[in-house]
Design an enzyme around this catalytic site. Structure first.
Site, PDB file in Angstrom:
ATOM      1  N   GLU A  17       0.848  -1.203   0.000  1.00 41.10           N
ATOM      2  CA  GLU A  17       0.000   0.000   0.000  1.00 41.10           C
ATOM      3  C   GLU A  17       0.877   1.245   0.000  1.00 41.10           C
ATOM      4  OE1 GLU A  17      -3.534   0.041   2.510  1.00 41.10           O
ATOM      5  OE2 GLU A  17      -2.999   2.049   3.167  1.00 41.10           O
ATOM      6  N   ALA A  51      -7.524  11.959   2.928  1.00 41.27           N
ATOM      7  CA  ALA A  51      -8.629  12.406   3.776  1.00 41.27           C
ATOM      8  C   ALA A  51      -9.423  13.489   3.050  1.00 41.27           C
ATOM      9  CB  ALA A  51      -8.067  12.932   5.086  1.00 41.27           C
ATOM     10  N   ARG A 107     -15.340   3.874   4.091  1.00 35.34           N
ATOM     11  CA  ARG A 107     -16.159   5.031   4.488  1.00 35.34           C
ATOM     12  C   ARG A 107     -15.289   6.269   4.588  1.00 35.34           C
ATOM     13  NH1 ARG A 107     -17.844   6.062  10.574  1.00 35.34           N
ATOM     14  NH2 ARG A 107     -15.671   6.747  10.475  1.00 35.34           N
ATOM     15  N   GLY A 108     -14.082   6.101   5.191  1.00 35.36           N
ATOM     16  CA  GLY A 108     -13.213   7.244   5.447  1.00 35.36           C
ATOM     17  C   GLY A 108     -13.471   7.817   6.830  1.00 35.36           C
ATOM     18  N   ALA A 127     -19.474   2.146   4.624  1.00 35.03           N
ATOM     19  CA  ALA A 127     -18.754   1.585   3.470  1.00 35.03           C
ATOM     20  C   ALA A 127     -19.617   0.554   2.731  1.00 35.03           C
ATOM     21  CB  ALA A 127     -17.445   0.954   3.931  1.00 35.03           C
ATOM     22  N   HIS A 152     -13.053  -1.399  15.201  1.00 36.28           N
ATOM     23  CA  HIS A 152     -12.950  -0.016  14.729  1.00 36.28           C
ATOM     24  C   HIS A 152     -13.132   0.907  15.941  1.00 36.28           C
ATOM     25  CE1 HIS A 152     -14.440   3.754  12.877  1.00 36.28           C
ATOM     26  NE2 HIS A 152     -13.524   3.461  11.987  1.00 36.28           N
TER      27      HIS A 152
HETATM   28  C1  FAD Z   1      -7.016  -1.580   4.528  1.00 36.99           C
HETATM   29  C2  FAD Z   1      -7.424  -0.164   4.897  1.00 36.99           C
HETATM   30  C3  FAD Z   1      -7.307   0.833   3.952  1.00 36.99           C
HETATM   31  C4  FAD Z   1      -7.699   2.154   4.253  1.00 36.99           C
HETATM   32  N1  FAD Z   1      -7.541   3.129   3.302  1.00 36.99           N
HETATM   33  C5  FAD Z   1      -7.955   4.406   3.550  1.00 36.99           C
HETATM   34  C6  FAD Z   1      -7.852   5.426   2.546  1.00 36.99           C
HETATM   35  O1  FAD Z   1      -7.357   5.199   1.444  1.00 36.99           O
HETATM   36  N2  FAD Z   1      -8.295   6.670   2.856  1.00 36.99           N
HETATM   37  C7  FAD Z   1      -8.852   6.959   4.074  1.00 36.99           C
HETATM   38  O2  FAD Z   1      -9.240   8.134   4.279  1.00 36.99           O
HETATM   39  N3  FAD Z   1      -8.972   6.016   5.037  1.00 36.99           N
HETATM   40  C8  FAD Z   1      -8.532   4.736   4.810  1.00 36.99           C
HETATM   41  N4  FAD Z   1      -8.662   3.779   5.779  1.00 36.99           N
HETATM   42  C9  FAD Z   1      -9.222   4.144   7.093  1.00 36.99           C
HETATM   43  C10 FAD Z   1     -10.771   4.066   7.117  1.00 36.99           C
HETATM   44  O3  FAD Z   1     -11.317   4.986   6.210  1.00 36.99           O
HETATM   45  C11 FAD Z   1     -11.228   4.385   8.539  1.00 36.99           C
HETATM   46  O4  FAD Z   1     -10.825   3.376   9.419  1.00 36.99           O
HETATM   47  C12 FAD Z   1     -12.698   4.727   8.706  1.00 36.99           C
HETATM   48  O5  FAD Z   1     -12.883   5.264  10.022  1.00 36.99           O
HETATM   49  C13 FAD Z   1     -13.664   3.557   8.581  1.00 36.99           C
HETATM   50  O6  FAD Z   1     -13.779   3.118   7.304  1.00 36.99           O
HETATM   51  P1  FAD Z   1     -14.543   1.719   6.986  1.00 36.99           P
HETATM   52  O7  FAD Z   1     -14.533   1.569   5.532  1.00 36.99           O
HETATM   53  O8  FAD Z   1     -14.023   0.644   7.839  1.00 36.99           O
HETATM   54  O9  FAD Z   1     -16.026   2.126   7.481  1.00 36.99           O
HETATM   55  P2  FAD Z   1     -17.366   1.250   7.877  1.00 36.99           P
HETATM   56  O10 FAD Z   1     -17.189  -0.143   7.432  1.00 36.99           O
HETATM   57  O11 FAD Z   1     -18.478   2.037   7.319  1.00 36.99           O
HETATM   58  O12 FAD Z   1     -17.293   1.284   9.432  1.00 36.99           O
HETATM   59  C14 FAD Z   1     -17.111   2.497  10.156  1.00 36.99           C
HETATM   60  C15 FAD Z   1     -17.792   2.377  11.520  1.00 36.99           C
HETATM   61  O13 FAD Z   1     -19.214   2.309  11.344  1.00 36.99           O
HETATM   62  C16 FAD Z   1     -19.740   1.098  11.877  1.00 36.99           C
HETATM   63  N5  FAD Z   1     -20.779   0.645  10.947  1.00 36.99           N
HETATM   64  C17 FAD Z   1     -20.604   0.086   9.720  1.00 36.99           C
HETATM   65  N6  FAD Z   1     -21.795  -0.185   9.151  1.00 36.99           N
HETATM   66  C18 FAD Z   1     -22.749   0.218  10.041  1.00 36.99           C
HETATM   67  C19 FAD Z   1     -24.156   0.222  10.032  1.00 36.99           C
HETATM   68  N7  FAD Z   1     -24.861  -0.273   8.994  1.00 36.99           N
HETATM   69  N8  FAD Z   1     -24.823   0.732  11.112  1.00 36.99           N
HETATM   70  C20 FAD Z   1     -24.130   1.255  12.173  1.00 36.99           C
HETATM   71  N9  FAD Z   1     -22.764   1.267  12.229  1.00 36.99           N
HETATM   72  C21 FAD Z   1     -22.096   0.768  11.176  1.00 36.99           C
HETATM   73  C22 FAD Z   1     -18.550   0.145  11.971  1.00 36.99           C
HETATM   74  O14 FAD Z   1     -18.734  -0.824  12.993  1.00 36.99           O
HETATM   75  C23 FAD Z   1     -17.413   1.098  12.277  1.00 36.99           C
HETATM   76  O15 FAD Z   1     -17.384   1.419  13.656  1.00 36.99           O
HETATM   77  C24 FAD Z   1      -8.235   2.456   5.536  1.00 36.99           C
HETATM   78  C25 FAD Z   1      -8.331   1.444   6.492  1.00 36.99           C
HETATM   79  C26 FAD Z   1      -7.926   0.149   6.196  1.00 36.99           C
HETATM   80  C27 FAD Z   1      -8.008  -0.922   7.249  1.00 36.99           C
END
Ligand code: FAD
Length: 288
Positions: A17, A51, A107-108, A127, A152
């Site tokens: 990455e 971000a 999600r970010g 996400a 998370h």
């Molecule tokens: C491999 C990897 C790559 C990444 N790359 C980037 C990047 O390029 N740019 C960047 O800005 N960030 C990046 N991140 C960080 C990421 O954006 C953050 O960790 C962000 O806070 C959560 O994103 P997520 O996609 O996990 O969100 P989600 O999967 O949407 O989860 C976020 C939170 O919401 C909760 N949640 C999910 N679905 C629901 C629902 N239906 N109802 C209620 N709660 C829910 C989850 O339990 C979690 O606490 C990366 C992280 C990882 C592990």
């Protein structure tokens, strides 16, 4: 190659990455580092999405470099931050035009100055909605999602977080790539819990070799990963000796990778921080 194919092979799929550098000098240095790492035949190189969408164009620019200059599969990260559904569709169209066929769907985080993530009007809150959109518009693309072995930071419990992870997989994700962690038992227990919940896609550990303990402690504080006390003590013992710090970091990450490989992981995703020295050493020792 699509993510579903990457992890279908028998061999350990190594991935790297990167993030888009801010300067031309950074671009030149990253090219050099990636050329070095390409000798280890990474299954893909992924590029983060800054971000608040700050690197939007640069992410795809680097995906083009990965594809055309380095001849590797590129995975573009994409977040929901600040974009409506229509804007996300535009971004997917741009990725399509750049030849990208794999997306890390995220999600970010909340933009600086806001303490909680908030979806924009007409945008997505989770996400899983982005995964659904990508599946709907590009049924044959590869989709990766983030998993959190130590949960998370916003999730009330690991159980709740795992249920949401299942939601992302049910929406169409092909693989889960985890947040960085330093203790393999944490990952292995997470993998077991995923299996019990019926999350049946590859779960790929995310490893960040530590080359600068001060920086790592900032990163772990941000992403909620714990830093083992025994490792912290080893770093303390060598003080500011950069060479000794580097060696400790490599040794720890290599041990993690060897044990994970023995535990049958389908791949290892390296948070390389745009450098090649540590990953090159580890991949050489792993024989990849
Ligand atoms: C491999 C990897 C790559 C990444 N790359 C980037 C990047 O390029 N740019 C960047 O800005 N960030 C990046 N991140 C960080 C990421 O954006 C953050 O960790 C962000 O806070 C959560 O994103 P997520 O996609 O996990 O969100 P989600 O999967 O949407 O989860 C976020 C939170 O919401 C909760 N949640 C999910 N679905 C629901 C629902 N239906 N109802 C209620 N709660 C829910 C989850 O339990 C979690 O606490 C990366 C992280 C990882 C592990």
């Amino acid at each position: 190659m699509r993510l579903s194919e990457v992890y279908a092979a028998d061999a350990l799929a190594v991935s790297i990455e990167i993030f888009p550098p801010k300067t031309p000098a950074g671009d030149a240095a990253l090219r050099g580092h990636l050329q070095q790492l390409c000798r280890h035949n990474p299954a893909f190189i992924s590029c983060t999405f800054g971000a608040g969408g700050s690197t939007r164009d640069r992410t795809l620019q680097w995906c083009r470099i990965i594809r055309s200059e380095l001849q590797r599969t590129a995975v573009a990260h994409l977040t929901c931050v600040g974009s409506t559904r229509e804007q996300l569709i535009e971004l997917l169209d741009e990725a399509d035009a750049a030849g990208v066929r794999n997306i890390m769907a995220l999600r970010g985080d909340a933009p600086r100055g806001q303490d909680r993530f908030q979806a924009v009007a007409g945008g997505f809150a989770h996400a899983s909605e982005l995964v659904e959109l990508i599946r709907e518009r590009h049924p044959d693309w590869g989709i990766g999602v983030a998993g959190y072995p130590e949960k998370h930071p916003e999730a009330p419990s690991l159980e709740a977080d795992l249920n949401h992870l299942k939601g992302k997989v049910d929406a169409g994700a092909d693989a889960v790539v985890t947040q960085l962690f330093f203790r393999n038992d944490v990952f292995l227990s997470f993998r077991d819990r995923c299996a019990k919940l019926g999350i049946d896609v590859p779960i790929v550990p995310g490893i960040m070799p530590i080359t600068d303990p001060a920086r790592i402690q900032r990163i772990t504080a941000m992403c909620g990963s714990s830093f083992p006390e025994d490792l912290a003590r080893r770093f303390d013992a060598v003080g500011d000796d950069r060479k000794a710090q580097f060696e400790i970091g490599i040794e720890h990450a290599l041990r993690q990778c060897e044990q994970l490989k023995a535990a049958g992981v389908p791949g290892i995703h390296f948070y390389a921080l745009n450098r090649s020295d540590a990953c090159h050493r580890i991949l050489t020792a792993l024989g990849t």
